[in-house]
Design an enzyme around this catalytic site. Structure first.
Site, PDB file in Angstrom:
ATOM      1  N   ARG A   9       1.097   8.742   6.520  1.00  0.00           N
ATOM      2  CA  ARG A   9       1.388   7.336   6.263  1.00  0.00           C
ATOM      3  C   ARG A   9       2.646   7.232   5.400  1.00  0.00           C
ATOM      4  NH1 ARG A   9      -1.510   2.763   2.470  1.00  0.00           N
ATOM      5  NH2 ARG A   9      -0.356   1.002   3.354  1.00  0.00           N
ATOM      6  N   HIS A  10       3.392   6.175   5.612  1.00  0.00           N
ATOM      7  CA  HIS A  10       4.640   5.951   4.871  1.00  0.00           C
ATOM      8  C   HIS A  10       4.389   5.721   3.376  1.00  0.00           C
ATOM      9  CE1 HIS A  10       3.768   1.663   4.347  1.00  0.00           C
ATOM     10  NE2 HIS A  10       3.334   1.691   5.613  1.00  0.00           N
ATOM     11  N   ARG A  59      10.237   1.954   6.867  1.00  0.00           N
ATOM     12  CA  ARG A  59       9.388   2.563   5.837  1.00  0.00           C
ATOM     13  C   ARG A  59       8.794   3.884   6.308  1.00  0.00           C
ATOM     14  NH1 ARG A  59       6.952  -2.121   7.821  1.00  0.00           N
ATOM     15  NH2 ARG A  59       4.765  -2.024   8.508  1.00  0.00           N
ATOM     16  N   GLU A  83       3.074  -0.078  13.237  1.00  0.00           N
ATOM     17  CA  GLU A  83       1.846  -0.638  12.686  1.00  0.00           C
ATOM     18  C   GLU A  83       1.280  -1.711  13.618  1.00  0.00           C
ATOM     19  OE1 GLU A  83      -0.807  -0.400  11.300  1.00  0.00           O
ATOM     20  OE2 GLU A  83      -0.444  -0.558   9.134  1.00  0.00           O
ATOM     21  N   HIS A 145       1.722   4.421  10.116  1.00  0.00           N
ATOM     22  CA  HIS A 145       1.239   3.369   9.229  1.00  0.00           C
ATOM     23  C   HIS A 145      -0.281   3.447   9.114  1.00  0.00           C
ATOM     24  CE1 HIS A 145       5.266   1.506   9.753  1.00  0.00           C
ATOM     25  NE2 HIS A 145       5.160   2.083  10.943  1.00  0.00           N
TER      26      HIS A 145
END
Length: 210
Positions: A9-10, A59, A83, A145
Site C-alpha cells: 500500500r502507498h 501516491r 483504488e 491502494h
C-alpha cells in the site's frame, strides 16, 4: 521455488491524515508518506524483487519509485491497480459521508462509485497477469491502494464475496505477501511491516518432521 507477490500500500497522504475518501483522486504523498516509502523500500529491496508494477495514481507510483531506485528496477504502470472509485464521496470525510448519505454509508456503497466485485476482478486480474511474467522463483512488488489490495487479494485467494470483509485493511506502506502454491495462491502475511520469514508447520508438506 515459487513465485511470490508483495502487495504494497502507498504511503500517507494529507487526505489519509484528514480521513478523506481518496478513490481515483490523484493525491500526492505528504512528508510522512515519503518517509514511510523510503523505509519500506529499504526493507523490500533486500528481497531482490524481479519486477515492480504500480497503480497510475501518484501516491502509489511515488511509493513504488522509492523501491525502484534502490532495487535498480523500472516501475511499470497499470491503471487496473487503481483504488476503488469513490464517486460523489471523493474528497469527503466519513462524517460528511454519513451525514449526507446515511443508507449508502451503512452499505459503504458510494453513489457513482465502483462496485467491490469490479474492483476485485480488475485488481486480481492485474496481479495474475504480471505474476505470469515472473520466473519460477521471481518476486513481484505491486504498489496499490488499501481497498484495491484487500479486494484483489480476496478474489485471488478464491474467497466468496461474503467473506471478503474477513481480510482487514492495510496501514500506509504495509504489505501483504502472496505465494503461488500447487493449488493456487495463498496468503503468507497480511498488513505486515517486516520482512517475511520462512515458515515450517505441520500443515505444510514441506514441514520438518520430528
Amino acid at each position: 521455488m515459487s513465485r511470490r507477490v508483495v502487495c504494497l500500500r502507498h504511503g500517507q497522504t494529507l487526505w489519509n491524515a484528514e480521513h478523506r475518501f481518496q478513490g481515483h483522486s490523484d493525491i500526492s504523498l505528504d512528508e510522512t508518506g515519503i518517509a514511510q516509502a523510503a523505509r519500506a523500500a529499504s526493507l523490500l529491496a533486500s528481497l531482490r524483487p524481479s519486477m515492480i508494477v504500480s497503480s497510475d495514481l501518484r501516491r502509489a507510483f511515488d511509493t513504488a519509485s522509492a523501491l525502484g531506485r534502490l532495487a535498480g528496477l523500472d516501475v511499470a504502470v497499470d491503471k487496473d491497480l487503481r483504488e476503488r472509485g469513490g464517486g460523489e464521496w471523493e474528497g469527503l470525510t466519513r462524517q460528511e459521508i454519513s451525514a449526507g448519505w446515511p443508507l449508502e454509508y451503512a452499505a459503504w456503497d458510494a453513489p457513482g462509485g465502483e462496485h467491490v466485485f469490479d474492483v476485485a476482478e480488475r485488481v486480481s486480474s492485474s496481479i495474475r497477469r504480471w505474476a505470469a511474467e515472473l520466473d519460477p522463483d521471481g518476486l513481484l512488488v505491486v504498489a496499490s491502494h488499501g481497498a484495491a489490495i484487500r479486494l484483489g487479494v480476496a478474489r485471488l485467494l478464491g474467497l466468496p464475496e461474503e467473506l471478503w470483509s474477513a481480510l482487514g485493511g492495510l496501514g500506509n506502506c504495509s504489505w501483504s505477501v502472496l505465494e503461488e502454491g500447487r493449488r493456487g495462491w495463498r496468503l503468507l502475511e497480511h498488513n505486515a511491516g517486516t520482512l517475511p520469514e520462512p515458515i515450517q508447520s505441520d500443515d505444510s508438506p514441506e514441514a520438518t518432521q520430528p
